[in-house]
Design an enzyme around this catalytic site. Structure first.
Site, mmCIF file in Angstrom:
data_model
loop_
_atom_site.group_PDB
_atom_site.id
_atom_site.type_symbol
_atom_site.label_atom_id
_atom_site.label_comp_id
_atom_site.label_asym_id
_atom_site.label_seq_id
_atom_site.Cartn_x
_atom_site.Cartn_y
_atom_site.Cartn_z
ATOM 1 N N PHE A 185 0.921 -1.236 -0.240
ATOM 2 C CA PHE A 185 0.003 0.422 -0.150
ATOM 3 C C PHE A 185 0.737 0.616 -0.212
ATOM 4 O O PHE A 185 0.931 1.779 0.892
ATOM 5 C CB PHE A 185 -1.097 -0.215 1.447
ATOM 6 C CG PHE A 185 -2.090 -0.986 0.867
ATOM 7 C CD1 PHE A 185 -3.064 -1.323 -0.157
ATOM 8 C CD2 PHE A 185 -1.983 -2.115 2.675
ATOM 9 C CE1 PHE A 185 -3.944 -2.546 0.129
ATOM 10 C CE2 PHE A 185 -2.858 -3.158 2.291
ATOM 11 C CZ PHE A 185 -3.614 -3.434 0.718
ATOM 12 N N CYS A 186 1.679 1.275 -0.790
ATOM 13 C CA CYS A 186 2.653 2.387 -1.244
ATOM 14 C C CYS A 186 2.375 3.124 -2.944
ATOM 15 O O CYS A 186 2.050 2.531 -3.435
ATOM 16 C CB CYS A 186 3.809 1.475 -1.171
ATOM 17 S SG CYS A 186 5.112 3.228 -1.291
ATOM 18 N N GLY A 187 2.630 4.247 -2.452
ATOM 19 C CA GLY A 187 2.820 4.605 -4.211
ATOM 20 C C GLY A 187 3.758 5.062 -4.507
ATOM 21 O O GLY A 187 2.906 4.981 -6.226
#
Length: 185
Positions: A62-64
Site C-alpha cells: 500500500f505504498c505510492g
C-alpha cells in the site's frame, strides 16, 4: 561390524566437510533463508541465487511506489533468460504492508502478475532486519523507504543501490543490471 561403523562415520565427516565448503563458497549476502510468500517452501538464498545476477527490492502493498511491481516484472521478463533473478521482500517497516501474507500475495500475484520470487513479510531495517538486509546495508545502505533496489553481481557483491523513486526502467538501473549480468561470464 566395525567396518560399517567406520564407513558411516566417514560419510558423516565427509558430509560435514562438503557443507562447510559450500558455506565458504556462498557469499555472505546470500547466507540464510527466507520463507517464500504463499508457500510452505523456504528460500535457501545461496542455492537459489549464488552465481547469478540479482535485484533485491523491499516492497509494500500500500505504498505510492507499489505500481513499480509492474516494472519489476517487466525487468525480470526482459533479463531472466540472461540469468537475472529478482527477489521481492515485503516489509512493514514503513507501515505500508498488508496485515496478512495472503493479502500481500494477492497484491503481488493477482493485481500485478508477479512471477519473480517473493518472500513473506520481513524486517529490512534496524537491529531486527533479516541477515540479507543487514548485509545489503553493510555493502551499501539501509532502505530509507519501500521499493529500494539493490543490484547484486554473480559474486554476491552490491554493484549499485537505488532509492524508491528510481523506476525499474531507469537507464542507470538497467546499466547496473547489465553489469551484473556480465559478471557471471
Amino acid at each position: 561390524m566395525r567396518m560399517w561403523r567406520f564407513l558411516r562415520l566417514l560419510v558423516v565427516l565427509l558430509s560435514a566437510c562438503v557443507a562447510q565448503a559450500q558455506a565458504a563458497e556462498c557469499p555472505a549476502l546470500l547466507q540464510g533463508e527466507l520463507q517464500k510468500l504463499r508457500s510452505e517452501e523456504r528460500i535457501d538464498l545461496c542455492a537459489a541465487f549464488a552465481g547469478k545476477p540479482l535485484v533485491v527490492v523491499n516492497t509494500a502493498s500500500f505504498c505510492g511506489f507499489t505500481p513499480q511491481f509492474k516494472g519489476l516484472e517487466a525487468l525480470y521478463q526482459r533479463y531472466k533468460d540472461q540469468g537475472l533473478q529478482v527477489l521481492g521482500v515485503p516489509s512493514d517497516d514503513f507501515r505500508q504492508e498488508a496485515d496478512s501474507n495472503e493479502e500481500t500475495a494477492k497484491v503481488c500475484y493477482v493485481n500485478y502478475g508477479v512471477t519473480f520470487v517473493m518472500s513473506e513479510t520481513q524486517s529490512v531495517t534496524g537491529h531486527d532486519a533479516v541477515p540479507l538486509f543487514k548485509e545489503l546495508a553493510a555493502q551499501s545502505q539501509t532502505p530509507r523507504w519501500n521499493f529500494s533496489k539493490y543490484v547484486i553481481d554473480a559474486q554476491g557483491k552490491v554493484v549499485a543501490s537505488f532509492p524508491s523513486s528510481t523506476t525499474p526502467d531507469d537507464p542507470a538501473l538497467l546499466a547496473a543490471v547489465e553489469r551484473a549480468i556480465a559478471s557471471q561470464r
